[in-house]
Design a protein around this motif. Structure first.
Motif, PDB file in Angstrom:
ATOM      1  N   ILE A  18       0.848  -1.198   0.000  1.00 30.42           N
ATOM      2  CA  ILE A  18       0.000   0.000   0.000  1.00 30.42           C
ATOM      3  C   ILE A  18       0.882   1.246   0.000  1.00 30.42           C
ATOM      4  CG2 ILE A  18      -1.746   1.312   1.273  1.00 30.42           C
ATOM      5  CD1 ILE A  18      -2.832  -1.405   2.258  1.00 30.42           C
ATOM      6  N   GLY A  19       0.727   2.051  -1.039  1.00 33.88           N
ATOM      7  CA  GLY A  19       1.518   3.267  -1.191  1.00 33.88           C
ATOM      8  C   GLY A  19       2.899   3.047  -1.781  1.00 33.88           C
ATOM      9  N   ASP A  20       3.222   1.801  -2.131  1.00 34.66           N
ATOM     10  CA  ASP A  20       4.523   1.457  -2.698  1.00 34.66           C
ATOM     11  C   ASP A  20       4.624   1.968  -4.136  1.00 34.66           C
ATOM     12  OD1 ASP A  20       6.962  -0.267  -2.106  1.00 34.66           O
ATOM     13  OD2 ASP A  20       6.307  -1.148  -3.996  1.00 34.66           O
ATOM     14  N   LYS A  21       5.854   2.052  -4.640  1.00 39.92           N
ATOM     15  CA  LYS A  21       6.032   2.585  -6.000  1.00 39.92           C
ATOM     16  C   LYS A  21       5.366   1.716  -7.057  1.00 39.92           C
ATOM     17  CE  LYS A  21      10.594   0.592  -6.724  1.00 39.92           C
ATOM     18  NZ  LYS A  21      12.010   0.863  -6.773  1.00 39.92           N
ATOM     19  N   THR A  22       5.250   0.406  -6.823  1.00 38.18           N
ATOM     20  CA  THR A  22       4.574  -0.428  -7.814  1.00 38.18           C
ATOM     21  C   THR A  22       3.072  -0.167  -7.801  1.00 38.18           C
ATOM     22  OG1 THR A  22       4.773  -2.234  -6.216  1.00 38.18           O
ATOM     23  CG2 THR A  22       6.270  -2.271  -8.085  1.00 38.18           C
ATOM     24  N   GLN A  23       2.537   0.222  -6.667  1.00 37.63           N
ATOM     25  CA  GLN A  23       1.124   0.597  -6.633  1.00 37.63           C
ATOM     26  C   GLN A  23       0.931   1.941  -7.362  1.00 37.63           C
ATOM     27  OE1 GLN A  23      -0.900   1.251  -2.814  1.00 37.63           O
ATOM     28  NE2 GLN A  23      -2.298  -0.381  -3.433  1.00 37.63           N
ATOM     29  N   LEU A  24       1.879   2.837  -7.214  1.00 31.24           N
ATOM     30  CA  LEU A  24       1.831   4.090  -7.978  1.00 31.24           C
ATOM     31  C   LEU A  24       1.962   3.811  -9.474  1.00 31.24           C
ATOM     32  CD1 LEU A  24       4.070   6.321  -5.681  1.00 31.24           C
ATOM     33  CD2 LEU A  24       1.578   6.350  -5.865  1.00 31.24           C
ATOM     34  N   LEU A  25       2.780   2.814  -9.821  1.00 27.93           N
ATOM     35  CA  LEU A  25       2.923   2.413 -11.216  1.00 27.93           C
ATOM     36  C   LEU A  25       1.594   1.863 -11.749  1.00 27.93           C
ATOM     37  CD1 LEU A  25       4.595   1.879 -13.771  1.00 27.93           C
ATOM     38  CD2 LEU A  25       5.327  -0.284 -12.724  1.00 27.93           C
ATOM     39  N   THR A  26       0.908   1.062 -10.946  1.00 27.26           N
ATOM     40  CA  THR A  26      -0.404   0.546 -11.351  1.00 27.26           C
ATOM     41  C   THR A  26      -1.366   1.696 -11.616  1.00 27.26           C
ATOM     42  OG1 THR A  26      -0.079  -1.460 -10.040  1.00 27.26           O
ATOM     43  CG2 THR A  26      -2.338  -0.934 -10.667  1.00 27.26           C
ATOM     44  N   LEU A  27      -1.347   2.692 -10.759  1.00 31.47           N
ATOM     45  CA  LEU A  27      -2.188   3.868 -10.931  1.00 31.47           C
ATOM     46  C   LEU A  27      -1.855   4.582 -12.243  1.00 31.47           C
ATOM     47  CD1 LEU A  27      -4.373   5.590  -9.556  1.00 31.47           C
ATOM     48  CD2 LEU A  27      -2.533   6.828  -8.407  1.00 31.47           C
ATOM     49  N   PHE A  28      -0.571   4.738 -12.523  1.00 26.83           N
ATOM     50  CA  PHE A  28      -0.123   5.369 -13.767  1.00 26.83           C
ATOM     51  C   PHE A  28      -0.588   4.571 -14.988  1.00 26.83           C
ATOM     52  CE2 PHE A  28       3.156   5.026 -17.083  1.00 26.83           C
ATOM     53  CZ  PHE A  28       3.059   6.299 -17.633  1.00 26.83           C
ATOM     54  N   LEU A  29      -0.395   3.250 -14.937  1.00 24.05           N
ATOM     55  CA  LEU A  29      -0.781   2.398 -16.066  1.00 24.05           C
ATOM     56  C   LEU A  29      -2.296   2.413 -16.284  1.00 24.05           C
ATOM     57  CD1 LEU A  29       1.671  -0.539 -15.357  1.00 24.05           C
ATOM     58  CD2 LEU A  29       1.720   0.948 -17.378  1.00 24.05           C
ATOM     59  N   ALA A  30      -3.063   2.434 -15.192  1.00 25.37           N
ATOM     60  CA  ALA A  30      -4.520   2.481 -15.307  1.00 25.37           C
ATOM     61  C   ALA A  30      -4.978   3.812 -15.910  1.00 25.37           C
ATOM     62  CB  ALA A  30      -5.160   2.266 -13.941  1.00 25.37           C
ATOM     63  N   ALA A  31      -4.227   4.875 -15.652  1.00 23.04           N
ATOM     64  CA  ALA A  31      -4.565   6.172 -16.241  1.00 23.04           C
ATOM     65  C   ALA A  31      -4.181   6.211 -17.721  1.00 23.04           C
ATOM     66  CB  ALA A  31      -3.846   7.289 -15.487  1.00 23.04           C
ATOM     67  N   ARG A  32      -3.182   5.439 -18.094  1.00 24.91           N
ATOM     68  CA  ARG A  32      -2.656   5.451 -19.466  1.00 24.91           C
ATOM     69  C   ARG A  32      -3.404   4.497 -20.399  1.00 24.91           C
ATOM     70  NH1 ARG A  32      -1.223   5.180 -24.014  1.00 24.91           N
ATOM     71  NH2 ARG A  32       0.812   5.550 -24.913  1.00 24.91           N
ATOM     72  N   PHE A  33      -3.773   3.326 -19.884  1.00 25.00           N
ATOM     73  CA  PHE A  33      -4.403   2.290 -20.705  1.00 25.00           C
ATOM     74  C   PHE A  33      -5.815   2.004 -20.200  1.00 25.00           C
ATOM     75  CE2 PHE A  33       0.173   1.165 -20.912  1.00 25.00           C
ATOM     76  CZ  PHE A  33       0.360   1.263 -22.289  1.00 25.00           C
ATOM     77  N   THR A  34      -6.699   1.653 -21.121  1.00 25.30           N
ATOM     78  CA  THR A  34      -8.075   1.304 -20.737  1.00 25.30           C
ATOM     79  C   THR A  34      -8.249  -0.200 -20.506  1.00 25.30           C
ATOM     80  OG1 THR A  34      -8.727   1.137 -23.060  1.00 25.30           O
ATOM     81  CG2 THR A  34      -9.090   3.261 -21.967  1.00 25.30           C
ATOM     82  N   GLN A  35      -7.290  -1.005 -20.922  1.00 31.44           N
ATOM     83  CA  GLN A  35      -7.393  -2.467 -20.801  1.00 31.44           C
ATOM     84  C   GLN A  35      -6.968  -2.916 -19.397  1.00 31.44           C
ATOM     85  OE1 GLN A  35      -5.153  -1.041 -22.942  1.00 31.44           O
ATOM     86  NE2 GLN A  35      -5.923  -1.349 -25.003  1.00 31.44           N
ATOM     87  N   ARG A  36      -7.885  -2.819 -18.453  1.00 35.05           N
ATOM     88  CA  ARG A  36      -7.574  -3.155 -17.055  1.00 35.05           C
ATOM     89  C   ARG A  36      -7.142  -4.609 -16.891  1.00 35.05           C
ATOM     90  NH1 ARG A  36      -7.729   1.766 -17.100  1.00 35.05           N
ATOM     91  NH2 ARG A  36      -9.047   3.023 -15.762  1.00 35.05           N
ATOM     92  N   ASN A  37      -7.790  -5.522 -17.602  1.00 34.84           N
ATOM     93  CA  ASN A  37      -7.429  -6.938 -17.479  1.00 34.84           C
ATOM     94  C   ASN A  37      -6.019  -7.208 -17.987  1.00 34.84           C
ATOM     95  OD1 ASN A  37      -9.891  -7.516 -16.320  1.00 34.84           O
ATOM     96  ND2 ASN A  37     -10.856  -8.060 -18.253  1.00 34.84           N
ATOM     97  N   ALA A  38      -5.596  -6.507 -19.021  1.00 33.39           N
ATOM     98  CA  ALA A  38      -4.223  -6.667 -19.531  1.00 33.39           C
ATOM     99  C   ALA A  38      -3.217  -6.151 -18.507  1.00 33.39           C
ATOM    100  CB  ALA A  38      -4.062  -5.926 -20.861  1.00 33.39           C
TER     101      ALA A  38
END
Length: 185
Positions: A16-36
């Protein structure tokens, strides 16, 4: 089953709050394919944590038996204290984004996990427990528990979770595992 539960809980809270969670947030903002994105996180985590767990199991073979509980216990405590230091979002590796959500997530997530708290925790957990399979499954489930909700409800969720509480909870968990490792001598 102890290895699975300890690994799941430790990584889920530490993430929680780790850089990989921030990366997930970034990727979710960038791509619409959540399952991918989620599949990319799963593949990268399985690979990274399998290598980390194998390394931890290998490493503990070379440590004198009476030193192992102390090294493992103090390592847990060190990771517990490390969790209290907030991660910063690293510069984005935008070059891999051109390959799509799955490939970009696999590459960026694997790289982001290198030397990360959860990777170090996986090494320590594998050294602590004899069952690599359950450590790998537990750390992977913990990673998914922390990141899947972010992929789907990122911004809203990050505003609702008190990061200080999560960091202190993770610290207490890791310090507790460390003390238990030392006391079990």
């Amino acid at each position: 089953m102890d290895a699975f539960l300890s690994s799941t809980l430790a990584v889920a809270i530490a993430e929680i709050g780790d850089k990989t969670q921030l990366l997930t947030l970034f990727l979710a903002a960038r791509f619409t394919q959540r399952n991918a994105i989620i599949l990319g996180i799963l593949v990268a985590t399985l690979l990274n944590h399998a290598l980390s767990a194998w390394f931890g199991a290998w490493l503990v073979q070379w440590i004198p038996e009476n030193w192992a509980p102390w090294i493992i216990g103090l390592s847990f405590i060190a990771v517990g204290l490390w969790v209290l230091i907030p991660d910063k979002d690293d510069d984005d590796e935008t070059g891999v984004l051109q390959y799509g959500a799955f490939i970009a997530t696999c590459i960026l997530f694997f790289i982001a996990e290198m030397g990360d708290k959860t990777q170090v925790a996986t090494v320590i957990l594998a050294a602590r427990y004899d069952n690599l399979f359950w450590v790998i499954m537990g750390t992977t489930v913990g990673m998914m528990l922390a990141n899947v909700p972010v992929a789907y409800a990122g911004n809203w969720l990050m505003q609702k979770i008190p990061l200080d509480l999560a960091r202190w909870s993770a610290c207490i968990l890791f310090v507790g595992l460390g003390v238990l490792s030392i006391v079990a001598i």
